[in-house]
Each structure stands twice: as C-alpha cells, then as structure tokens.
Design an enzyme around this catalytic site. Structure first.
Site, PDB file in Angstrom:
ATOM      1  N   PHE A   1      23.534  49.845   2.789  1.00  0.00           N
ATOM      2  CA  PHE A   1      24.811  50.034   2.098  1.00  0.00           C
ATOM      3  C   PHE A   1      25.237  48.736   1.419  1.00  0.00           C
ATOM      4  O   PHE A   1      25.228  47.671   2.043  1.00  0.00           O
ATOM      5  CB  PHE A   1      25.896  50.446   3.101  1.00  0.00           C
ATOM      6  CG  PHE A   1      25.564  51.690   3.869  1.00  0.00           C
ATOM      7  CD1 PHE A   1      26.024  52.922   3.454  1.00  0.00           C
ATOM      8  CD2 PHE A   1      24.777  51.620   5.012  1.00  0.00           C
ATOM      9  CE1 PHE A   1      25.712  54.079   4.161  1.00  0.00           C
ATOM     10  CE2 PHE A   1      24.460  52.763   5.725  1.00  0.00           C
ATOM     11  CZ  PHE A   1      24.922  54.001   5.304  1.00  0.00           C
ATOM     12  N   CYS A   2      25.576  48.840   0.140  1.00  0.00           N
ATOM     13  CA  CYS A   2      26.201  47.724  -0.564  1.00  0.00           C
ATOM     14  C   CYS A   2      27.287  48.332  -1.445  1.00  0.00           C
ATOM     15  O   CYS A   2      27.777  49.420  -1.154  1.00  0.00           O
ATOM     16  CB  CYS A   2      25.186  46.905  -1.356  1.00  0.00           C
ATOM     17  SG  CYS A   2      24.345  47.789  -2.696  1.00  0.00           S
ATOM     18  N   GLY A   3      27.694  47.664  -2.517  1.00  0.00           N
ATOM     19  CA  GLY A   3      28.744  48.221  -3.366  1.00  0.00           C
ATOM     20  C   GLY A   3      28.356  49.518  -4.030  1.00  0.00           C
ATOM     21  O   GLY A   3      29.113  50.492  -4.042  1.00  0.00           O
TER      22      GLY A   3
ATOM     23  N   GLY B   1      29.381  51.672  -1.005  1.00  0.00           N
ATOM     24  CA  GLY B   1      30.723  51.775  -0.471  1.00  0.00           C
ATOM     25  C   GLY B   1      31.802  51.856  -1.532  1.00  0.00           C
ATOM     26  O   GLY B   1      32.912  52.316  -1.255  1.00  0.00           O
TER      27      GLY B   1
END
Length: 201
Positions: free
Chosen positions: A101-103, A145
């Site tokens: 998970f990242c931006g 996210g």
C-alpha cells in the site's frame, strides 16, 4: 464492453495453434499451487508507506477475521523499501502472497516488479483484481490509500484471494474458453525468457 473482451480473447489465443499441436501443455511451476490441487497459500506478507498505512491497517484487520489466513504485517517504511521487503519474501517462498500500500499503489507495484518471479498488480476495483489473478497469476496486490476506500479495498482483497489462476474470472467473462486456458497455462516460459533478456541489458 463485449467487443473489448472478445478482442482480449483473440489476443490471448494468438498462439493456440502451436499450443495444441503438442496437446494441452503442462503447467509451468509459476502457474500456481492451486492448479495442482493444493490449497491456496495462507501466508500473506503486508507492507506500506505512510500514505498507505491507514488502508493497510484496515485490510490487516479484515484479513485477521478470515479463517485459514496467516498475516505478517511488516509495518511502514519508504514506499520502495516496503515494496522490496515484501517482494523478497514472495520471491523466496512461492507459497507466500503479498500486499502493498502506498498513495496510489503504483509506486510499490513498480518497485516490487523489479524482483524476478514477482507479479505485482495495482488494482482499483474487483474486476481488475480477479483478472490479475486469472490471467496474470499476480502474487502481490497493490492498492492506494489516496484513491481507494476501505470498503472498496476489502472487496478487492476478497476478490483477489478468491480468484484462481487460469480460471474464469466471473460469470460475465463470456470470452473465456479452453483455448484461453491453454494459452495462459503455457505462457510462462516465454515470459521468463523476456525477463531474463531484460536483465542482461
């Protein structure tokens, strides 16, 4: 949409004549353990950066409610460090899957795919998740996210875990056929060759 799926099916079976001259090909080792009659891997290694941390935590909580799944939360780090840490674990153990998970899910996916044997798929909906497993045999799911809600992420995760490689990705996939399955199950040696060639450049 039906025309798009028919075009995809045509592209997938472009080499079917060669495949069937030798009969339905034997599955490549990367085709996935479920294709050989064993259970879906239960070990899931998860990592994130700061932008993906909240979504990661929600997905971890969701996975812990599912029977038969062991979750290892590796916490948060810079997106490329988190991606490398999870990718190495998946690379070392083919029975392990990963989630990142990242931006946007794109940065971690790009870095994870630099590791041989890793097929990371950035997904923003259930259909993409199912197709990434059915067609691409993805072993890492990446999400963002900043672009994916918790409710959507849970649905994406469940679809990804439920879908088998080389199996029809939902009743609406009317383009699915035995020829498509034959193509998918025989493609990995060529993909491996392309990957090895890229490493030498």
């Amino acid at each position: 949409m039906a025309g798009l799926y028919k075009s995809l099916a045509a592209a997938l079976v472009v080499s079917r004549a060669a495949a069937f001259r030798a009969g339905v090909p034997r599955l490549h080792p990367r085709a996935g353990l479920r294709m050989m009659g064993t259970a879906l891997p239960t070990k899931i290694v998860i990592g994130a950066d700061g932008f993906g941390e909240e979504l990661k935590d929600a997905v971890v909580d969701h996975l812990k409610t599912k029977a038969g799944i062991e979750v290892e939360d590796m916490g948060t780090d810079k997106y490329y460090v988190a991606a490398a840490d999870v990718a190495k674990r998946v690379q070392d153990d083919k029975s392990t899957k990963g989630m990142l998970f990242c931006g946007t899910g794109m940065g971690v996916g790009i870095v994870a795919n630099k590791f041989t044997g890793v097929y990371a798929a950035t997904c923003e909906n259930e259909a993409a998740a199912r197709h990434s497993r059915s067609i691409n045999n993805s072993n890492i799911l990446a999400m963002g996210g900043l672009v994916t809600t918790v409710d959507d992420a849970v649905k994406i995760v469940d679809a990804w875990l439920d879908q088998e490689f080389c199996a029809k990705p939902g009743a609406e996939a009317d383009w699915w056929s035995p020829e498509v399955e034959a193509f998918l199950s025989s493609k990995f040696p060529e993909i491996d060759s392309i990957e090895q060639d890229s490493r030498g450049r």
